[in-house]
Scaffold this motif. Structure first.
Motif, PDB file in Angstrom:
ATOM      1  N   TRP A  19       0.836  -1.194   0.000  1.00  0.00           N
ATOM      2  CA  TRP A  19       0.000   0.000   0.000  1.00  0.00           C
ATOM      3  C   TRP A  19       0.873   1.247   0.000  1.00  0.00           C
ATOM      4  O   TRP A  19       2.057   1.214   0.277  1.00  0.00           O
ATOM      5  CB  TRP A  19      -0.911   0.016   1.234  1.00  0.00           C
ATOM      6  N   ARG A  20       0.235   2.366  -0.321  1.00  0.00           N
ATOM      7  CA  ARG A  20       0.922   3.672  -0.378  1.00  0.00           C
ATOM      8  C   ARG A  20       2.170   3.593  -1.259  1.00  0.00           C
ATOM      9  O   ARG A  20       3.236   4.082  -0.904  1.00  0.00           O
ATOM     10  CB  ARG A  20       1.262   4.160   1.038  1.00  0.00           C
ATOM     11  N   ARG A  21       2.001   2.976  -2.406  1.00  0.00           N
ATOM     12  CA  ARG A  21       3.113   2.876  -3.352  1.00  0.00           C
ATOM     13  C   ARG A  21       3.302   4.205  -4.066  1.00  0.00           C
ATOM     14  O   ARG A  21       2.335   4.860  -4.444  1.00  0.00           O
ATOM     15  CB  ARG A  21       2.833   1.768  -4.360  1.00  0.00           C
ATOM     16  N   VAL A  22       4.547   4.576  -4.263  1.00  0.00           N
ATOM     17  CA  VAL A  22       4.879   5.826  -4.944  1.00  0.00           C
ATOM     18  C   VAL A  22       5.051   5.518  -6.430  1.00  0.00           C
ATOM     19  O   VAL A  22       6.009   4.853  -6.834  1.00  0.00           O
ATOM     20  CB  VAL A  22       6.165   6.450  -4.361  1.00  0.00           C
ATOM     21  N   LYS A  23       4.141   5.985  -7.242  1.00  0.00           N
ATOM     22  CA  LYS A  23       4.131   5.617  -8.651  1.00  0.00           C
ATOM     23  C   LYS A  23       5.302   6.216  -9.426  1.00  0.00           C
ATOM     24  O   LYS A  23       5.700   5.689 -10.466  1.00  0.00           O
ATOM     25  CB  LYS A  23       2.795   6.057  -9.283  1.00  0.00           C
ATOM     26  N   ASN A  24       5.830   7.327  -8.948  1.00  0.00           N
ATOM     27  CA  ASN A  24       6.986   7.948  -9.625  1.00  0.00           C
ATOM     28  C   ASN A  24       8.236   7.851  -8.757  1.00  0.00           C
ATOM     29  O   ASN A  24       9.068   8.761  -8.739  1.00  0.00           O
ATOM     30  CB  ASN A  24       6.683   9.403  -9.985  1.00  0.00           C
ATOM     31  N   GLU A  25       8.387   6.749  -8.016  1.00  0.00           N
ATOM     32  CA  GLU A  25       9.486   6.664  -7.045  1.00  0.00           C
ATOM     33  C   GLU A  25      10.866   6.681  -7.702  1.00  0.00           C
ATOM     34  O   GLU A  25      11.803   7.283  -7.170  1.00  0.00           O
ATOM     35  CB  GLU A  25       9.337   5.416  -6.175  1.00  0.00           C
ATOM     36  N   GLU A  26      11.022   6.044  -8.843  1.00  0.00           N
ATOM     37  CA  GLU A  26      12.330   6.074  -9.505  1.00  0.00           C
ATOM     38  C   GLU A  26      12.726   7.506  -9.852  1.00  0.00           C
ATOM     39  O   GLU A  26      13.893   7.898  -9.705  1.00  0.00           O
ATOM     40  CB  GLU A  26      12.299   5.199 -10.759  1.00  0.00           C
ATOM     41  N   GLU A  27      11.762   8.277 -10.294  1.00  0.00           N
ATOM     42  CA  GLU A  27      12.017   9.686 -10.614  1.00  0.00           C
ATOM     43  C   GLU A  27      12.371  10.468  -9.353  1.00  0.00           C
ATOM     44  O   GLU A  27      13.280  11.315  -9.371  1.00  0.00           O
ATOM     45  CB  GLU A  27      10.777  10.284 -11.277  1.00  0.00           C
ATOM     46  N   VAL A  28      11.684  10.175  -8.245  1.00  0.00           N
ATOM     47  CA  VAL A  28      11.959  10.841  -6.964  1.00  0.00           C
ATOM     48  C   VAL A  28      13.371  10.507  -6.483  1.00  0.00           C
ATOM     49  O   VAL A  28      14.123  11.393  -6.054  1.00  0.00           O
ATOM     50  CB  VAL A  28      10.914  10.420  -5.908  1.00  0.00           C
ATOM     51  N   ILE A  29      13.746   9.240  -6.572  1.00  0.00           N
ATOM     52  CA  ILE A  29      15.080   8.808  -6.132  1.00  0.00           C
ATOM     53  C   ILE A  29      16.171   9.523  -6.924  1.00  0.00           C
ATOM     54  O   ILE A  29      17.151  10.037  -6.372  1.00  0.00           O
ATOM     55  CB  ILE A  29      15.208   7.278  -6.271  1.00  0.00           C
ATOM     56  N   GLU A  30      15.997   9.565  -8.249  1.00  0.00           N
ATOM     57  CA  GLU A  30      16.983  10.225  -9.112  1.00  0.00           C
ATOM     58  C   GLU A  30      17.043  11.726  -8.822  1.00  0.00           C
ATOM     59  O   GLU A  30      18.134  12.321  -8.785  1.00  0.00           O
ATOM     60  CB  GLU A  30      16.614   9.974 -10.573  1.00  0.00           C
ATOM     61  N   HIS A  31      15.895  12.329  -8.566  1.00  0.00           N
ATOM     62  CA  HIS A  31      15.842  13.766  -8.298  1.00  0.00           C
ATOM     63  C   HIS A  31      16.525  14.105  -6.974  1.00  0.00           C
ATOM     64  O   HIS A  31      17.308  15.068  -6.895  1.00  0.00           O
ATOM     65  CB  HIS A  31      14.384  14.225  -8.275  1.00  0.00           C
ATOM     66  N   LEU A  32      16.265  13.325  -5.933  1.00  0.00           N
ATOM     67  CA  LEU A  32      16.868  13.593  -4.621  1.00  0.00           C
ATOM     68  C   LEU A  32      18.375  13.341  -4.632  1.00  0.00           C
ATOM     69  O   LEU A  32      19.127  14.007  -3.909  1.00  0.00           O
ATOM     70  CB  LEU A  32      16.197  12.736  -3.554  1.00  0.00           C
ATOM     71  N   ALA A  33      18.832  12.407  -5.458  1.00  0.00           N
ATOM     72  CA  ALA A  33      20.262  12.110  -5.536  1.00  0.00           C
ATOM     73  C   ALA A  33      21.059  13.317  -6.004  1.00  0.00           C
ATOM     74  O   ALA A  33      22.221  13.510  -5.599  1.00  0.00           O
ATOM     75  CB  ALA A  33      20.494  10.914  -6.463  1.00  0.00           C
ATOM     76  N   LYS A  34      20.447  14.170  -6.823  1.00  0.00           N
ATOM     77  CA  LYS A  34      21.133  15.383  -7.297  1.00  0.00           C
ATOM     78  C   LYS A  34      21.428  16.346  -6.149  1.00  0.00           C
ATOM     79  O   LYS A  34      22.326  17.182  -6.248  1.00  0.00           O
ATOM     80  CB  LYS A  34      20.279  16.084  -8.350  1.00  0.00           C
ATOM     81  N   SER A  35      20.652  16.224  -5.058  1.00  0.00           N
ATOM     82  CA  SER A  35      20.870  17.073  -3.883  1.00  0.00           C
ATOM     83  C   SER A  35      21.666  16.353  -2.802  1.00  0.00           C
ATOM     84  O   SER A  35      21.743  16.819  -1.659  1.00  0.00           O
ATOM     85  CB  SER A  35      19.520  17.527  -3.307  1.00  0.00           C
ATOM     86  N   GLY A  36      22.218  15.184  -3.144  1.00  0.00           N
ATOM     87  CA  GLY A  36      23.032  14.445  -2.182  1.00  0.00           C
ATOM     88  C   GLY A  36      22.227  13.645  -1.170  1.00  0.00           C
ATOM     89  O   GLY A  36      22.757  13.256  -0.126  1.00  0.00           O
ATOM     90  N   ILE A  37      20.971  13.392  -1.474  1.00  0.00           N
ATOM     91  CA  ILE A  37      20.120  12.637  -0.552  1.00  0.00           C
ATOM     92  C   ILE A  37      20.091  11.180  -1.007  1.00  0.00           C
ATOM     93  O   ILE A  37      19.681  10.869  -2.129  1.00  0.00           O
ATOM     94  CB  ILE A  37      18.695  13.223  -0.512  1.00  0.00           C
ATOM     95  N   GLU A  38      20.532  10.292  -0.145  1.00  0.00           N
ATOM     96  CA  GLU A  38      20.653   8.868  -0.461  1.00  0.00           C
ATOM     97  C   GLU A  38      19.318   8.152  -0.230  1.00  0.00           C
ATOM     98  O   GLU A  38      18.632   8.401   0.765  1.00  0.00           O
ATOM     99  CB  GLU A  38      21.735   8.234   0.417  1.00  0.00           C
ATOM    100  N   SER A  39      18.955   7.257  -1.128  1.00  0.00           N
ATOM    101  CA  SER A  39      17.707   6.501  -1.008  1.00  0.00           C
ATOM    102  C   SER A  39      18.007   5.085  -0.534  1.00  0.00           C
ATOM    103  O   SER A  39      18.892   4.409  -1.069  1.00  0.00           O
ATOM    104  CB  SER A  39      16.975   6.464  -2.352  1.00  0.00           C
ATOM    105  N   LEU A  40      17.246   4.629   0.466  1.00  0.00           N
ATOM    106  CA  LEU A  40      17.485   3.319   1.081  1.00  0.00           C
ATOM    107  C   LEU A  40      16.163   2.600   1.321  1.00  0.00           C
ATOM    108  O   LEU A  40      15.161   3.221   1.672  1.00  0.00           O
ATOM    109  CB  LEU A  40      18.217   3.482   2.413  1.00  0.00           C
ATOM    110  N   ASP A  41      16.189   1.297   1.150  1.00  0.00           N
ATOM    111  CA  ASP A  41      15.037   0.447   1.448  1.00  0.00           C
ATOM    112  C   ASP A  41      15.364  -0.314   2.734  1.00  0.00           C
ATOM    113  O   ASP A  41      16.144  -1.271   2.726  1.00  0.00           O
ATOM    114  CB  ASP A  41      14.778  -0.515   0.297  1.00  0.00           C
ATOM    115  N   LEU A  42      14.783   0.095   3.852  1.00  0.00           N
ATOM    116  CA  LEU A  42      15.127  -0.508   5.132  1.00  0.00           C
ATOM    117  C   LEU A  42      14.749  -1.982   5.211  1.00  0.00           C
ATOM    118  O   LEU A  42      15.352  -2.743   5.967  1.00  0.00           O
ATOM    119  CB  LEU A  42      14.446   0.253   6.282  1.00  0.00           C
TER     120      LEU A  42
END
Length: 404
Positions: free
Chosen positions: A283-306
């Motif tokens: 549930w609460r799946r992010v449909k554009n999550e790959e785009e969000v991950i790539e966008h945040l990486a440009k600001s130095g924010i690391e994406s992790l799947d706990l």
């Protein structure tokens, strides 16, 4: 003759098995009758409350606050551990124009009194932590089912017996429910004068690998952990169960940090900004999550799947983060391991999403922000809606978070 003796032995063994089975069945039925159950199945038919059962008693109830260890093994059958408490938190900061998240409605959390109960010859069903009385009614004030739960629980047909003390510890694989609402029950029992080692059985649901690891880290006796299987119900001579600490009370956060203190001390100091991936969540799946991950990486924010990390690694990831961005979900339960002053941005699909993580952030003195994403109406249940995170809105929210 050589053929006769093996046949006699086989017949003797067969008769022996039949007699043992018959005697076992008689013993089971007798023990169930002594506990107040006429048949051999548990079929919950309605609801009552533990508080109501005590109110029905003719003798006055006596309660104690933090009784000594000796007194915890004898009547009274209910201990008041914490009185009712209201916690007030400031409204969170947001880029939204007004209180669209409806936080003002939940500005104050009212925690009911926290009790520990002891029931003799009690039935534990297992689903949603259901304790069932002799009339086959579920005790709703000890039940961890969904709000307004009304459908009957499934019939259980395999009785199991505990002739000593048993404790209902965990009935959920959801990480938030398990970490914030289940494990702190051990603290309540300790305040009633008992410890995990005083129980022959610690009744749990089937644990995830991370949960099994956590039990070991918290020094919970592995030999006492008893998984309640799908068809099982337990008949316990002395069944202990606490009320459920909803809304993350402060004492629960402190207790979790105490039992996992060695793990927190061994964490490396590597401050970073992280985004917690929803990944393959139901549930609460992010449909554009790959785009969000790539966008945040440009600001130095690391994406992790706990969910792909061990429990010890999850503690390390959260305790090292100075910025935590996440969609509303169970991974945020790990905020209990966060550092003072960390900054949290929670993204909601609906204003109806629960506000439990704001409370944990407040107890850890974190700066807490939120905003509403674009919801995708794929579910009737507001807490399960999928979402799209608008990148422009995300940028504004992150800028405000970092500037706070």
């Amino acid at each position: 003759m050589p053929v006769l003796f093996p046949r006699l032995r086989a017949a003797k063994n067969f008769v022996g098995r039949c007699v043992r089975t018959k005697l076992h069945g008689l013993d089971v039925r007798q023990r169930l009758r002594r506990a107040g159950l006429d048949g051999q199945t548990l079929e919950p038919v309605g609801f009552t409350t533990a508080a109501g059962l005590f109110a029905e008693r003719t003798l006055p109830e006596t309660t104690a606050v933090k009784p000594n260890r000796r007194g915890a093994r004898k009547p009274p059958n209910r201990w008041i551990i914490y009185p009712a408490l209201t916690e007030d938190f400031p409204l969170p900061q947001t880029i939204e124009a007004d209180d669209v998240g409806r936080f003002s409605k939940f500005r104050g959390y009212r925690h009911p009194p926290a009790f520990v109960y002891r029931f003799t010859n009690a039935f534990y069903h297992g689903d949603f932590g259901a304790v069932v009385d002799a009339k086959q009614r579920v005790l709703s004030d000890l039940f961890d089912g969904p709000v307004n739960f009304s459908r009957p629980l499934r019939i259980k047909s395999e009785p199991r017996f505990c002739d000593g003390n048993a404790l209902v510890l965990s009935s959920s694989r959801n990480h938030y429910h398990w970490l914030i609402k289940m494990l702190p029950r051990l603290h309540l029992v300790e305040e009633a004068g008992l410890s995990a080692s005083d129980f022959r059985k610690l009744l749990i649901n089937w644990p995830t690998p991370a949960h099994s690891e956590a039990y070991a880290l918290a020094d919970i006796p592995a030999k006492a952990l008893q998984v309640v299987m799908e068809r099982d119900f337990w008949v316990c001579r002395n069944l202990y169960i606490s009320t459920i600490p909803h809304h993350a009370p402060g004492w629960a956060v402190k207790y979790l940090r105490r039992i996992f203190a060695p793990a927190l001390r061994n964490v490396a100091n590597k401050s970073k900004a992280i985004y917690l991936i929803r990944g393959d969540a139901r549930w609460r799946r992010v449909k554009n999550e790959e785009e969000v991950i790539e966008h945040l990486a440009k600001s130095g924010i690391e994406s992790l799947d706990l969910s792909q990390h061990t429990f010890l690694e999850q503690i390390g990831i959260i305790s090292n983060a100075h910025v935590i961005i996440a969609v509303h979900g169970a991974a945020l339960a790990n905020l209990v391991f966060g550092t003072f002053g960390a900054r949290v941005l929670e993204i909601f699909a609906s204003a109806e999403n629960q506000k439990c993580y704001r409370a944990i952030a407040a107890h850890r003195r974190m700066t807490y922000h939120y905003f509403l994403a674009q919801q995708i109406p794929t579910e009737r249940e507001p807490n399960r809606l999928d979402l799209i995170i608008p990148l422009e809105k995300l940028d504004r929210a992150v800028d405000l978070l970092l500037a706070s």
